[in-house]
Design a protein around this motif. Structure first.
Motif, PDB file in Angstrom:
ATOM      1  N   ASP A 102     -14.944  31.187 -20.279  1.00 35.66           N
ATOM      2  CA  ASP A 102     -15.652  32.417 -20.499  1.00 35.66           C
ATOM      3  C   ASP A 102     -14.737  33.816 -19.946  1.00 35.66           C
ATOM      4  O   ASP A 102     -15.127  34.586 -20.691  1.00 35.66           O
ATOM      5  CB  ASP A 102     -16.975  32.295 -19.419  1.00 35.66           C
ATOM      6  N   CYS A 103     -13.760  33.778 -18.952  1.00 35.34           N
ATOM      7  CA  CYS A 103     -13.015  34.696 -18.722  1.00 35.34           C
ATOM      8  C   CYS A 103     -11.960  34.226 -18.078  1.00 35.34           C
ATOM      9  O   CYS A 103     -12.360  33.808 -16.980  1.00 35.34           O
ATOM     10  CB  CYS A 103     -14.081  35.640 -17.570  1.00 35.34           C
ATOM     11  N   GLY A 104     -10.775  34.696 -18.393  1.00 36.19           N
ATOM     12  CA  GLY A 104      -9.548  34.281 -18.026  1.00 36.19           C
ATOM     13  C   GLY A 104      -8.426  34.120 -18.635  1.00 36.19           C
ATOM     14  O   GLY A 104      -8.421  34.219 -19.959  1.00 36.19           O
ATOM     15  N   GLY A 105      -7.008  34.348 -18.123  1.00 39.19           N
ATOM     16  CA  GLY A 105      -5.791  34.344 -18.920  1.00 39.19           C
ATOM     17  C   GLY A 105      -5.236  33.215 -19.353  1.00 39.19           C
ATOM     18  O   GLY A 105      -5.521  32.237 -18.565  1.00 39.19           O
ATOM     19  N   ILE A 134      -9.201  36.070 -22.723  1.00 38.68           N
ATOM     20  CA  ILE A 134     -10.497  35.597 -23.133  1.00 38.68           C
ATOM     21  C   ILE A 134     -11.252  36.208 -21.650  1.00 38.68           C
ATOM     22  O   ILE A 134     -11.272  35.917 -20.547  1.00 38.68           O
ATOM     23  CB  ILE A 134     -10.794  34.362 -23.517  1.00 38.68           C
ATOM     24  N   CYS A 135     -12.237  37.126 -22.104  1.00 36.86           N
ATOM     25  CA  CYS A 135     -13.306  37.402 -21.063  1.00 36.86           C
ATOM     26  C   CYS A 135     -14.443  38.060 -21.784  1.00 36.86           C
ATOM     27  O   CYS A 135     -14.496  38.976 -22.309  1.00 36.86           O
ATOM     28  CB  CYS A 135     -12.776  38.579 -20.043  1.00 36.86           C
ATOM     29  N   GLY A 136     -15.619  37.278 -21.962  1.00 33.48           N
ATOM     30  CA  GLY A 136     -16.760  37.588 -22.657  1.00 33.48           C
ATOM     31  C   GLY A 136     -16.595  37.320 -24.119  1.00 33.48           C
ATOM     32  O   GLY A 136     -15.503  37.304 -24.584  1.00 33.48           O
ATOM     33  N   PRO A 137     -17.571  38.071 -24.802  1.00 31.32           N
ATOM     34  CA  PRO A 137     -17.453  38.180 -26.295  1.00 31.32           C
ATOM     35  C   PRO A 137     -16.581  39.148 -26.789  1.00 31.32           C
ATOM     36  O   PRO A 137     -16.028  39.426 -27.805  1.00 31.32           O
ATOM     37  CB  PRO A 137     -18.756  38.389 -26.632  1.00 31.32           C
ATOM     38  N   GLY A 138     -16.231  40.170 -25.792  1.00 33.40           N
ATOM     39  CA  GLY A 138     -15.618  41.431 -26.302  1.00 33.40           C
ATOM     40  C   GLY A 138     -14.090  41.359 -26.227  1.00 33.40           C
ATOM     41  O   GLY A 138     -13.195  42.116 -26.744  1.00 33.40           O
ATOM     42  N   THR A 139     -13.462  40.442 -25.201  1.00 34.45           N
ATOM     43  CA  THR A 139     -12.122  40.156 -25.243  1.00 34.45           C
ATOM     44  C   THR A 139     -11.567  38.914 -25.749  1.00 34.45           C
ATOM     45  O   THR A 139     -11.763  37.816 -24.894  1.00 34.45           O
ATOM     46  CB  THR A 139     -11.596  40.673 -23.765  1.00 34.45           C
ATOM     47  N   LYS A 140     -11.145  38.694 -26.705  1.00 34.93           N
ATOM     48  CA  LYS A 140     -10.327  37.285 -27.312  1.00 34.93           C
ATOM     49  C   LYS A 140      -9.274  37.868 -27.954  1.00 34.93           C
ATOM     50  O   LYS A 140      -9.155  37.704 -29.210  1.00 34.93           O
ATOM     51  CB  LYS A 140     -11.538  36.857 -28.029  1.00 34.93           C
ATOM     52  N   LYS A 141      -8.176  38.021 -27.236  1.00 34.73           N
ATOM     53  CA  LYS A 141      -7.097  38.643 -27.913  1.00 34.73           C
ATOM     54  C   LYS A 141      -5.624  37.878 -27.434  1.00 34.73           C
ATOM     55  O   LYS A 141      -5.872  37.232 -26.585  1.00 34.73           O
ATOM     56  CB  LYS A 141      -6.909  40.145 -27.550  1.00 34.73           C
ATOM     57  N   VAL A 142      -4.683  38.085 -28.217  1.00 36.38           N
ATOM     58  CA  VAL A 142      -3.512  37.730 -27.955  1.00 36.38           C
ATOM     59  C   VAL A 142      -2.409  38.834 -27.330  1.00 36.38           C
ATOM     60  O   VAL A 142      -2.265  39.801 -28.026  1.00 36.38           O
ATOM     61  CB  VAL A 142      -2.614  37.170 -29.211  1.00 36.38           C
ATOM     62  N   ILE A 155       0.834  45.923 -27.732  1.00 34.78           N
ATOM     63  CA  ILE A 155       0.926  46.035 -28.994  1.00 34.78           C
ATOM     64  C   ILE A 155      -0.440  47.049 -29.575  1.00 34.78           C
ATOM     65  O   ILE A 155      -1.228  46.861 -28.932  1.00 34.78           O
ATOM     66  CB  ILE A 155       0.981  44.656 -29.634  1.00 34.78           C
ATOM     67  N   ASN A 156       0.048  47.684 -30.695  1.00 36.03           N
ATOM     68  CA  ASN A 156      -0.945  48.557 -31.078  1.00 36.03           C
ATOM     69  C   ASN A 156      -1.963  47.863 -31.731  1.00 36.03           C
ATOM     70  O   ASN A 156      -2.832  48.419 -32.621  1.00 36.03           O
ATOM     71  CB  ASN A 156      -0.298  49.794 -31.775  1.00 36.03           C
ATOM     72  N   LYS A 157      -1.759  46.642 -32.191  1.00 42.13           N
ATOM     73  CA  LYS A 157      -2.604  45.823 -33.194  1.00 42.13           C
ATOM     74  C   LYS A 157      -3.658  44.670 -32.303  1.00 42.13           C
ATOM     75  O   LYS A 157      -3.279  44.478 -31.190  1.00 42.13           O
ATOM     76  CB  LYS A 157      -1.841  44.607 -34.066  1.00 42.13           C
ATOM     77  N   ASP A 158      -4.647  44.560 -32.920  1.00 42.97           N
ATOM     78  CA  ASP A 158      -5.384  43.518 -32.124  1.00 42.97           C
ATOM     79  C   ASP A 158      -5.363  42.011 -32.770  1.00 42.97           C
ATOM     80  O   ASP A 158      -5.652  41.862 -33.971  1.00 42.97           O
ATOM     81  CB  ASP A 158      -7.051  43.988 -32.365  1.00 42.97           C
ATOM     82  N   ILE A 159      -4.862  40.958 -32.037  1.00 40.86           N
ATOM     83  CA  ILE A 159      -4.541  40.019 -32.411  1.00 40.86           C
ATOM     84  C   ILE A 159      -5.583  38.944 -31.835  1.00 40.86           C
ATOM     85  O   ILE A 159      -5.514  38.788 -30.606  1.00 40.86           O
ATOM     86  CB  ILE A 159      -3.186  39.216 -32.063  1.00 40.86           C
ATOM     87  N   ARG A 160      -6.426  38.283 -32.622  1.00 43.15           N
ATOM     88  CA  ARG A 160      -7.496  37.447 -32.045  1.00 43.15           C
ATOM     89  C   ARG A 160      -6.899  36.020 -31.780  1.00 43.15           C
ATOM     90  O   ARG A 160      -6.208  35.540 -32.513  1.00 43.15           O
ATOM     91  CB  ARG A 160      -8.464  37.309 -32.808  1.00 43.15           C
ATOM     92  N   CYS A 161      -7.179  35.585 -30.484  1.00 44.74           N
ATOM     93  CA  CYS A 161      -6.620  34.256 -30.162  1.00 44.74           C
ATOM     94  C   CYS A 161      -7.908  33.253 -30.520  1.00 44.74           C
ATOM     95  O   CYS A 161      -9.013  33.586 -30.828  1.00 44.74           O
ATOM     96  CB  CYS A 161      -6.451  34.113 -28.677  1.00 44.74           C
ATOM     97  N   LYS A 162      -7.642  31.917 -30.224  1.00 44.33           N
ATOM     98  CA  LYS A 162      -8.400  30.890 -30.546  1.00 44.33           C
ATOM     99  C   LYS A 162      -9.468  30.869 -29.202  1.00 44.33           C
ATOM    100  O   LYS A 162      -8.876  30.994 -28.088  1.00 44.33           O
ATOM    101  CB  LYS A 162      -7.609  29.669 -30.607  1.00 44.33           C
ATOM    102  N   ASP A 163     -10.580  30.474 -29.504  1.00 37.81           N
ATOM    103  CA  ASP A 163     -11.578  30.475 -28.036  1.00 37.81           C
ATOM    104  C   ASP A 163     -12.565  28.970 -28.189  1.00 37.81           C
ATOM    105  O   ASP A 163     -13.492  29.022 -27.612  1.00 37.81           O
ATOM    106  CB  ASP A 163     -12.783  31.639 -28.331  1.00 37.81           C
TER     107      ASP A 163
END
Length: 403
Positions: A102-105, A134-142, A155-163
């Motif tokens: 749910d929330c962690g690096g 990942i932290c909640g629904p708002g942060t799921k990034k690489v 980085i200036n781009k938003d790269i979505r990670c697997k959740d």
């Protein structure tokens, strides 16, 4: 794309194939080479060697797993220092958020040789930080963060990670032509130029500080029609007394005051009058501020360069533990990394098969427990009815005896 890069490097006279760090955690002695931080003031958690509760191949899928909730984790491994000058730098590792995090690096950091491993912490200077967060629904990034001239640049781009809860490979390729690629499960999800996608350098162009919009510049596309006049009957009140309202029969003017009907929207109200708009014959368009070369801009063809890479560390926080890290690889060989991650689909398929079987077994157990609980409730209800019947019979018998 990878084949083209390898061919290009071969033509240029560079032969890839050097591995700087490879760690598959296939030995119980992994803690002999990995050093835990002892930085004060943090509740630090322990890693355990595990393939988790579901896996494709228990031995091959074994990695280090976070084991305590709400903990900081800080462990690192040092290797022979190297520079990636004039060659690719490939950072690759696998992450399995088995706990449905749910929330962690889930990222790694690369350091130079000056790091004190026993004092590694969140403020320790690093060269590169890469991996999922990942932290909640708002942060799921690489995260892809580079240190440049003492400052960390995101980085200036938003790269979505697997959740999900399965194993995924994360790969960062930094090339000597100042380009990069980010891959997840051996598939490219982002790429570009280091100068374009990070704010390492001052902008090439800036607005001319001496340029000002001319006073006679007309940037209004339309103007009011000077011949348009407001109709004489335009102005109507927005609200009017309700014509259908009547004073209540029990209304007492002396007690209640003078009765006034409630107000309602006026159907004839037209709002504020505005004249029609005409095309402006003097319209020159939007004024654009002219730009000039930025005197503070200095190109750098070595943005990719890490002069010394010497240590890889997991330095992160997790609310709910259970993440497994494995298949750590640092190399200059793009194809080698690709081959190392080639089995990820097979790993995921095996994990899913086992987990689905476990979930089905758990579902049946839950159903059995629910049925047992329901049957026990029914038995308790029957016992209560029997007790009531027995009590009623005793009462009736007692009344009969008294008669």
């Amino acid at each position: 794309m990878h084949e083209i890069l390898v061919a290009f490097l071969a033509i240029a006279g560079y032969v890839s194939g050097e591995v700087f760090l490879k760690e598959n955690f296939d030995s119980s002695n992994w803690e002999d080479t990995w050093i835990y931080s002892k930085h004060p003031g943090k509740e630090l958690g322990k890693f355990v060697l595990s393939a988790g509760s579901f896996f494709n191949d228990e031995k091959a899928d074994q990695g280090i797993q976070t084991s305590q909730d709400a903990r900081f984790y800080a462990v690192s491994r040092k290797f022979d220092g190297f520079s990636n000058e004039d060659k690719p730098l490939v950072i690759q590792f696998s992450v399995k958020h088995e706990q449905n995090i749910d929330c962690g690096g889930g990222y790694v950091k690369l350091f130079d040789c000056s790091l004190d491993q026993t004092d590694m912490h969140g403020e320790s200077p690093y060269e590169i930080m890469f991996g999922p967060d990942i932290c909640g629904p708002g942060t799921k990034k690489v995260h892809v963060i580079f240190s440049y001239k003492g400052k960390n640049h995101l980085i200036n781009k938003d790269i979505r990670c697997k959740d999900d809860v399965y194993t995924h490979f994360y790969t960062l390729i930094v090339k000597p032509d100042n380009t990069y690629e980010v891959l997840i499960d051996n598939e490219k999800v982002e790429s570009g130029n280091l100068e374009d996608d990070w704010d390492f350098l001052a902008p090439k162009k800036i607005k001319d500080p001496n340029a000002k919009k001319p006073e006679d510049w007309d940037d209004k596309a339309t103007i009011p029609d000077p011949d348009d006049k407001k109709p004489e009957d335009w102005d109507k009140p927005e609200h009017i007394p309700d014509p259908d309202a009547t004073k209540p029969e029990d209304w007492d003017d002396e007690m209640d005051g003078e009765w006034e009907p409630p107000m309602v929207d006026n159907p004839e109200f037209k709002g504020e009058w505005q004249p029609k708009q005409l095309d402006n014959p003097n319209y020159k368009g939007a004024w654009e501020h002219p730009e000039i070369d930025n005197p503070e801009y200095t190109p750098d063809d070595k943005l990719y360069l890490r002069k010394e890479v010497c240590t890889l560390g997991f330095d992160l926080w997790q609310v709910k533990s259970g993440t497994i890290f494995d298949n750590v690889l640092i190399t200059d060989d793009v194809e080698l990394a690709s081959k190392a991650a080639a089995g990820v689909k097979e790993t995921q398929a095996g994990e899913k098969k086992v987990k689905e079987a476990q979930d089905e077994e758990q579902r049946k157990k839950d159903e059995e427990e629910a049925k047992k609980s329901s049957d026990k409730d029914d038995e308790d209800d029957d016992d209560e009815e029997d007790d009531k019947d027995d009590s009623k019979s005793e009462t009736e018998q007692s009344e009969h005896d008294e008669l």
